[in-house]
Design a protein around this motif. Structure first.
Motif: not given
Length: 222
Positions: A198-222
């Motif tokens: 959450x802190x990282x997303x806030x620093x990346x700002x609008x359009x940050x590429x880190x996406x939550x995969x519900x029930x699993x974890x996180x992924x960074x979209x290229x």
């Protein structure tokens, strides 16, 4: 990574700082390397003779006679290559070793040096910046920026971001991210990962590429 006889490639890390040794172990293990730690670099010759590693990372920053220690380690480890870690400035260790990494170093720079040494290269290429859209992460300087805007990241936030951008499109569980970005025994849980993301997303700002995969974890979209 395995040797010609299908056993894991063994790297001996002789490092006097426990936290740095653990960081090296973690990043080298990600490449499929088996890692043994020697906390006292002065004991590295004997440890090499006992373990017969395929490569050695030798910390010379506290050695009273670095050239002598390097000679003894190379003899004990032969034919394994030896990557030396030297201080900045490095007058006492100048000219020692074919594959050298200057402290302080980014973990990916060390990994590149070890892999280059295992290939027989005498110089490791610098790690290239990792990019996803307008986001760029530089493993050499351990810095990140979005476009022209530098990001003020904590060490853990940087490690987390570097791991995600280094594997774009791959979904990681919270447990996998804990193993990648937190030191062993840190006592952190899955909630810690959520907070740092959450802190990282806030620093990346609008359009940050880190996406939550519900029930699993996180992924960074290229």
């Amino acid at each position: 990574m395995t040797t010609g006889d299908d056993r894991p490639v063994l790297v001996l890390v002789a490092e006097h700082e426990p936290a740095v040794a653990e960081l090296q172990r973690r990043y080298l293990a990600r490449e499929g390397l088996e890692v043994e730690l020697e906390r006292d670099p002065a004991r590295a010759p004997g440890t090499c003779a006992r373990l017969r590693p395929d490569a050695v990372v030798l910390d010379l920053s506290t050695a009273a006679r670095p050239a002598e220690l390097y000679r003894r380690v190379t003899e004990a480890a032969r034919p394994a290559p030896v990557v030396v870690l030297v201080p900045t400035p490095e007058p006492a260790a100048r000219g020692i070793g074919d594959v050298r990494v200057t402290r302080p170093f980014a973990p990916r720079v060390l990994v590149a040096a070890v892999l280059a040494a295992l290939r027989g290269d005498t110089a490791a290429p610098p790690a290239e910046p990792l990019r996803a859209g307008g986001l760029a992460v530089d493993p050499v300087t351990r810095t990140a920026r979005v476009g022209d805007r530098p990001l003020a990241l904590t060490s853990t936030e940087y490690d987390l971001l570097e791991h995600l951008i280094g594997h774009p499109g791959r979904v990681f569980t919270r447990e996998q991210l804990l193993a990648a970005a937190w030191s062993a025994g840190a006592g952190s849980g899955s909630r810690t990962v959520d907070v740092h993301v959450a802190q990282l997303r806030a620093k990346l700002g609008t359009g940050n590429p880190i996406r939550t995969v519900r029930g699993v974890g996180y992924v960074l979209d290229a």
